[in-house]
Each structure stands twice: as structure tokens, then as C-alpha cells.
Design an enzyme around this catalytic site. Structure first.
Site: not given
Length: 301
Positions: A149, A174, A243, A246, A269, A278
Site C-alpha cells: 500500500r 492496515k 494502488h 498493487r 487482507h 482479483y
């Protein structure tokens, strides 16, 4: 902790920062969304969070929809309110969480925009012409190599890298979680080239891996502007943004490996459902695999 709308909000944001260790970007987003709720409370004569009921929340959502606000934005604003009320319940400042009874409007889930493999190559194979273009190329390689990120990239220190082991440590990603990521060969070479030039620019007490012309840590905005400039100079027909790299990392890796769980871990995630976006693999590729592998689909020679 104050009992006013603003006082409770500040207490909640402080808890997010020090207890849940959320990023500065997340704090800014929560503050912005919850200040909108405060403005709505003021309009309807509510001066305490526990005075906000289900009907008032639905009224807000309806008004925002009529203003043309997207379903995705409203989902985020309701999520912020639900989280705040969970905090209020924990501290006995409310007896109920009315936001949990209000369903956000549904939105069509759009697929993430990605670069093709050729487009990624066009960006990453461009020969740098200055020390700061060497830095830029190292950043683009690291985005694409490790799926970082933007906030994670600018937070990297030199000590977070172990190039001999081809790995890096992301600290406080995150959700406040650390993770270890591999670094590809070309990314390692680009970083090594940058480290040679970095020594003559970095401020004495600066640990940041990527620094600007003043020798200080790169900002997220600075990285965005540099990548946008590269895109214009190389003639891309759309804007480039961090992004995007990414997304491209995740999409290309998933297409090649088919290992959704591994891609989830690399991206950091918490929920695999987030990674599943994805899985928009090329149908012809899937059909080819099916024809070759399924015992009832194999064509006769």
C-alpha cells in the site's frame, strides 16, 4: 472523555489511534465521515450520540442518496457510525446500536483497474536518468514486487529491508498488523541502485528508505505526483496511481498461481472475500485449462 458529540468523537479517535493503531489515513477518513453525522445531528436538534435513532439514520441516508452520493460512500459512512456506537456501548454511553439495523444501499462491485504485463514492463523497464529517477524506479518496482500500500511504502525504513534474504518487514500495516514480504530480484537491484545514491541526499538522522530532495521521508502525495508524472512522460493513456501497481501485483500473481490464500497473505487482507475481487481471470485461459485438465473435456487427438 466528553459527553458532547465532538467530545465523544475525539475520545473515539484517540482510542482508534492508540488502542487499535489505525493509520493516519484511516483516522482522517473516520473523522471526516463522523463529522458529517455530527452536522446531521445538529440539523435535526440532537446533541448527544445516544439521541441518534434508526429513523434519523435512515433520514440521513435518504438525503445523501438524493444528493447523488454513491452507495459505496454511504456504506463507509454507516460503517463508521456502527463502529462508533460499538465504542459507545463498550463505555456505557449508549444502550443500543441503531446503525446496525440500517442496511446500506447496495452498489455494483467494480473490478480493480490494473496494468497489463506489457504496460507494467513499459513502466519498470524505463531507464532512469537521475538519482531521483533511480529512487522512483525502486519505488515502482517495490510496489509491483511486493504489493505494498502507499502508506506502507512511505513508512519503510532502511532497517526494514533484508536484501540478502530478499525480504522486507511491513510494520503496522492496515489493522496495525506486521507482515513479512518477499522482494523480487529486479526490485532488489533497483533498491540497491537507489541506496548508493540515497547516501548523498539523506539527512543525518533520517531512517526512511525513500527520501525527497530535502533528504526527508517521502510523503504519500509526493509519491503520487511522481508516478503520475512518469505516466504522462511515458505516454500512458490513463493516469497512473500507486494502488494501480498493487492491483496489478495481485492480479498478475493470482493469474499465474491461482493461489488465492497466498495472495491474501501477501496483500495483508483480513478477509479473503476482499481478495476474491482479483479472481477476474481471463475466460479463455480458464477454458484452456479446463479443456486440458478435465477428464470429460479432453479433446481426442
Amino acid at each position: 472523555m466528553g459527553s458532547t458529540l465532538e467530545g465523544v468523537l475525539e475520545g473515539y479517535l484517540t482510542a482508534l489511534k492508540y488502542e487499535r493503531r489505525v493509520s493516519s489515513h484511516t483516522l482522517i477518513a473516520y473523522r471526516r465521515d463522523l463529522q458529517r453525522w455530527i452536522a446531521h445531528c445538529r440539523r435535526v436538534g440532537i446533541d448527544r450520540w445516544d439521541g441518534l435513532d434508526e429513523g434519523t439514520i435512515r433520514q440521513y441516508v435518504g438525503e445523501r442518496r438524493r444528493e447523488g452520493i454513491s452507495a459505496r460512500t454511504l456504506q463507509r459512512e454507516l460503517s463508521a457510525l456502527r463502529s462508533l456506537f460499538d465504542y459507545l456501548l463498550k463505555h456505557r454511553l449508549a444502550e443500543d446500536n441503531p446503525a446496525r439495523r440500517v442496511r446500506p444501499p447496495k452498489s455494483l462491485r467494480s473490478l480493480p483497474e490494473t496494468l497489463s504485463v506489457d504496460e507494467a514492463g513499459a513502466l519498470l523497464n524505463e531507464a532512469p536518468k537521475s538519482v531521483f529517477e533511480i529512487r522512483d524506479r525502486a519505488m515502482w518496482e517495490l510496489f509491483y514486487s511486493s504489493g505494498l500500500r502507499l502508506g506502507e511504502l512511505v513508512a519503510l525504513d532502511v532497517t526494514d529491508l533484508d536484501l540478502s534474504e530478499a525480504m522486507l518487514r511491513v510494520r503496522g500495516g492496515k489493522g496495525g498488523k506486521d507482515r513479512i514480504l518477499p522482494v523480487g530480484r529486479l526490485a532488489r537491484e533497483a533498491i540497491e541502485a537507489w541506496l548508493k545514491g540515497r547516501a548523498s541526499w539523506v539527512a543525518m538522522d533520517e531512517n526512511a528508505l525513500f527520501v525527497n530532495r530535502r533528504g526527508k521521508r517521502m510523503t504519500g502525495r509526493g509519491v503520487q505526483l511522481r508516478l503520475s508524472e512518469w505516466g504522462r512522460r511515458l505516454g500512458f493513456d490513463r493516469p497512473l496511481f500507486p494502488h494501480l501497481l498493487r492491483h496489478s501485483f495481485a492480479s498478475h500473481l493470482l493469474e499465474a498461481s491461482g493461489d488465492l490464500r497466498a495472495v491474501q497473505e501477501l496483500l495483508g487482507h483480513a478477509d479473503i472475500a476482499t481478495t476474491q475481487i482479483y479472481t477476474h481471470l481471463d475466460f479463455q485461459h480458464l477454458a484452456k485449462v479446463y479443456d486440458q485438465a478435465h477428464p470429460r473435456a479432453k479433446r481426442r487427438k
